[in-house]
Scaffold this motif. Structure first.
Motif, PDB file in Angstrom:
ATOM      1  N   SER A 212       0.849  -1.184   0.000  1.00 63.92           N
ATOM      2  CA  SER A 212       0.000   0.000   0.000  1.00 63.92           C
ATOM      3  C   SER A 212       0.885   1.234   0.000  1.00 63.92           C
ATOM      4  O   SER A 212       1.966   1.239   0.604  1.00 63.92           O
ATOM      5  N   ALA A 213       0.415   2.289  -0.660  1.00 65.81           N
ATOM      6  CA  ALA A 213       1.155   3.533  -0.845  1.00 65.81           C
ATOM      7  C   ALA A 213       2.333   3.370  -1.799  1.00 65.81           C
ATOM      8  O   ALA A 213       3.105   4.310  -2.006  1.00 65.81           O
ATOM      9  N   VAL A 219      -3.824   4.128  -1.886  1.00 62.36           N
ATOM     10  CA  VAL A 219      -3.580   4.581  -0.512  1.00 62.36           C
ATOM     11  C   VAL A 219      -2.492   5.650  -0.527  1.00 62.36           C
ATOM     12  O   VAL A 219      -1.437   5.469  -1.136  1.00 62.36           O
ATOM     13  N   ASP A 220      -2.754   6.765   0.165  1.00 58.94           N
ATOM     14  CA  ASP A 220      -1.789   7.860   0.223  1.00 58.94           C
ATOM     15  C   ASP A 220      -0.784   7.635   1.347  1.00 58.94           C
ATOM     16  O   ASP A 220      -1.171   7.333   2.486  1.00 58.94           O
ATOM     17  N   LYS A 223      -1.336   9.676   4.450  1.00 63.23           N
ATOM     18  CA  LYS A 223      -2.526   9.377   5.249  1.00 63.23           C
ATOM     19  C   LYS A 223      -2.445   8.024   5.962  1.00 63.23           C
ATOM     20  O   LYS A 223      -3.406   7.595   6.587  1.00 63.23           O
ATOM     21  N   LEU A 224      -1.293   7.387   5.884  1.00 63.85           N
ATOM     22  CA  LEU A 224      -1.134   6.070   6.501  1.00 63.85           C
ATOM     23  C   LEU A 224      -0.998   6.133   8.016  1.00 63.85           C
ATOM     24  O   LEU A 224      -1.353   5.197   8.726  1.00 63.85           O
ATOM     25  N   VAL A 257      -4.511   0.513   5.519  1.00 63.74           N
ATOM     26  CA  VAL A 257      -5.282   1.721   5.234  1.00 63.74           C
ATOM     27  C   VAL A 257      -5.323   2.568   6.496  1.00 63.74           C
ATOM     28  O   VAL A 257      -5.788   2.111   7.547  1.00 63.74           O
ATOM     29  N   GLN A 260      -6.868   8.387   8.339  1.00 69.29           N
ATOM     30  CA  GLN A 260      -7.167   9.608   7.596  1.00 69.29           C
ATOM     31  C   GLN A 260      -7.555   9.344   6.145  1.00 69.29           C
ATOM     32  O   GLN A 260      -8.053  10.241   5.462  1.00 69.29           O
ATOM     33  N   GLN A 261      -7.349   8.119   5.680  1.00 71.57           N
ATOM     34  CA  GLN A 261      -7.625   7.807   4.284  1.00 71.57           C
ATOM     35  C   GLN A 261      -9.118   7.858   3.969  1.00 71.57           C
ATOM     36  O   GLN A 261      -9.533   8.379   2.937  1.00 71.57           O
ATOM     37  N   GLU A 262      -9.938   7.296   4.868  1.00 73.75           N
ATOM     38  CA  GLU A 262     -11.390   7.276   4.693  1.00 73.75           C
ATOM     39  C   GLU A 262     -12.054   7.587   6.023  1.00 73.75           C
ATOM     40  O   GLU A 262     -11.519   7.281   7.090  1.00 73.75           O
ATOM     41  N   ARG A 268     -12.754   2.082   4.798  1.00 74.99           N
ATOM     42  CA  ARG A 268     -11.370   1.645   4.901  1.00 74.99           C
ATOM     43  C   ARG A 268     -11.248   0.152   4.602  1.00 74.99           C
ATOM     44  O   ARG A 268     -10.310  -0.300   3.938  1.00 74.99           O
TER      45      ARG A 268
END
Length: 559
Positions: A212-213, A219-220, A223-224, A257, A260-262, A268
């Motif tokens: 992820s990312a 996924v940012d 924001k992880l 996730v 802050q991502q969702e 999430r």
């Protein structure tokens, strides 16, 4: 009735008694700084409570007398000299006992004895903390008195003045305390929000499509959260795994996730499933769903152990539900980790069921501490768990987690609470030290579930029942089998006090060496190799164990 002398004597006696109770041994050693904090806090609060009750009794007594007022009680100087000498002698005796108690506890968990510096630190902190308590009391008293005077000025009826003034003072004190607690929580939130925005040293944004990312990920990185970045940016590479196991390995898939991502847990979880599809996580031999601790942390030893043992042919998925430490979630948001575990597992399991049965990866679940509580909540009971997954590892399960609690209560007759046996170990077994799985004679059948549990882990033993009921894990001496081998025989159940001691032990559970407290990294390899046998030879497993054992102690702390 003025009873200054009596009040002080009663307060001192109560305070010294409280110190003695605070110094009695518990599950794990307490650093001198922390022990001094508890002693000073105990003395101050006990003194003030006893003095308050003494004044109430004096007022009640004065009202019952026919005289308008009662004489003031005074004591000659020699009485105070005697009290002082008794207090010093009492303190010396309790101090010597406390040293012996603490050294006994420290010996049980393989820690060195206390030294002179520890004693000086203890006494200094005790005095400072007691001063803080008395200072806070005087401040609150002054605020309450000010409130009473203000009410008195605006009140016209003499009968109302006294009652309304007292109520106003009490209300004002409560409001001030509420503001202080709120300020502490806000301060804690700001500190951990800042930590959540940081990136651990040595961790960088991945470029692999297996993370992820990483490349092509939705996924940012920003924001992880700190723990999410540590998870997707860390772990062994395929080359490192091969170097240890001497078998060709794959690059492990890691999906995470951040909070802050969702906005919602459901969103999430949905994104986590999409990430598993993108990374090919459902095509790996082993898929593990993990619920993290309060801060979003996943124990490095447990995660890396599985990847080494399975040759990197793994996919591990998790999501963040908070960035605050576990004790905050434990006190104020106990349902949050459970909701997170339920949402993520339900989403992953639903997708897993759509795959042809012969193509499904081995499905495992994992959680430590609050993560263990959250991950277990995905199942209605142990039967549901055994039919839904292929294996599970739960480390340091909290006392209120299920089905852990039911399994403990229904353990086989004769098995102790710190090392239970359930249904002869057919599917579910407990591990405290390497080799515990093999102590049971019967076959360990699939599905296999492992609970990692230490007799000195306060997280597993803290329950309100400790206030009024003696626990079965303090049923006798260690030699007689009445308690775990690493629990001091000097620890006694004291109504109310033991509950507070175990509550404070939760903060010290990770400050002791491996095999004790809330530390489980040293048995992670044995746990996973027992639940999901790797097929590696003994030498390869030993090399994996050596790698995991080399990790710094900080890697086992939810920070």
């Amino acid at each position: 009735m003025r009873t200054t002398g009596t009040t002080r004597l009663v307060g001192i006696a109560a305070g010294l008694s409280a110190i003695a109770l605070a110094l009695t041994p518990s599950l794990v050693p307490r650093p001198a700084l922390f022990q001094g904090f508890l002693a000073g806090l105990s003395f101050g609060l006990a003194y003030l409570a006893a003095a308050f009750l003494c004044r109430l009794a004096a007022r009640f007594y004065a009202r019952r007398r026919t005289l308008a007022s009662a004489p003031r009680l005074t004591f000659p100087l020699w009485v105070w000299w005697l009290v002082g000498a008794a207090g010093v002698g009492y303190t010396v005796v309790i101090g010597l006992l406390a040293i012996a108690w603490q050294n006994d506890v420290r010996d049980k968990v393989d820690m060195p004895a206390v030294d002179g510096v520890d004693l000086l630190t203890f006494f200094a902190v005790t005095l400072v903390m007691a001063g803080v308590v008395f200072g806070a009391h005087r401040g609150l008293t002054a605020i309450a008195a000010m409130a009473r005077r203000q009410v008195s000025r605006v009140s016209e009826q003499a009968g109302v003045i006294r009652t309304s003034g007292i109520l106003a003072g009490a209300l004002c004190a409560v409001v001030v305390l509420g503001l202080l607690v709120t300020a502490a929580l806000v301060g804690t939130d700001r500190v951990y929000a800042a930590r959540n925005a940081s990136t651990p040293e040595g961790i960088s944004e991945p470029d692999s499509t297996a993370r992820s990312a990483g490349a092509e990920s939705a996924v940012d990185w920003d924001k992880l959260g700190m723990q999410g970045r540590a998870f997707v940016g860390g772990g062994p590479t395929a080359a490192q795994i091969t170097a240890v196991t001497h078998i060709p390995a794959k690059t492990p898939v890691r999906v995470y996730v951040g909070q802050q991502q969702e906005d919602s847990l459901a969103a999430r979880a949905e994104l986590a499933v999409a990430e598993l599809k993108r990374t090919g996580g459902f095509e790996r031999a082993t898929l593990m769903v993990a619920t993290p601790t309060g801060s979003g942390w996943l124990e490095r030893q447990a995660i890396d152990s599985l990847e080494y043992l399975q040759g990197g042919d793994t996919a591990i998925v998790s999501l963040q539900y908070s960035y605050q430490p576990s004790w905050v979630s434990f006190l104020f948001h106990q349902d949050l980790p459970r909701e997170a575990g339920q949402e993520l597992f339900s989403a992953v399991h639903a997708e897993w069921l759509t795959l042809p049965e012969q193509e499904r990866p081995r499905l495992l679940v994992y959680g430590l501490s609050l993560g263990a509580s959250g991950m277990q909540a995905a199942f209605s009971d142990s039967s549901d768990m055994l039919t839904s997954v292929d294996g599970a590892v739960f480390s340091g399960a909290p006392n209120n987690s299920q089905p852990w609690g039911t399994l403990q209560d229904q353990r086989d007759t004769g098995s102790p609470p710190w090392q239970p046996v359930y249904d002869s170990g057919k599917n579910i077994r407990w591990l405290s030290n390497n080799g515990d799985f093999e102590k049971l004679p019967g076959t360990w059948e699939a599905t296999r579930v492992a609970y990692l549990q230490h007799g000195t882990d306060a997280v597993s033993w803290l329950t309100p029942r400790l206030i009024w009921s003696k626990p079965d894990w303090l049923g006798g001496s260690a030699a007689s089998g009445g308690r775990a081998p690493d629990v001091s025989d000097s620890m006694r159940w004291i109504p109310g006090v033991t509950y507070l001691q175990v509550a404070f032990d939760m903060f010290m559970g990770e400050a002791v060496p491996a095999n004790h407290g809330h530390n489980f990294g040293d048995v992670a390899v044995a746990a996973w190799n027992g639940v999901a046998p790797s097929g590696l030879d003994e030498e390869s497993v030993a090399r994996v164990q050596s790698i995991i054992a080399s990790y710094a102690h900080e890697d086992s702390i939810d920070n």
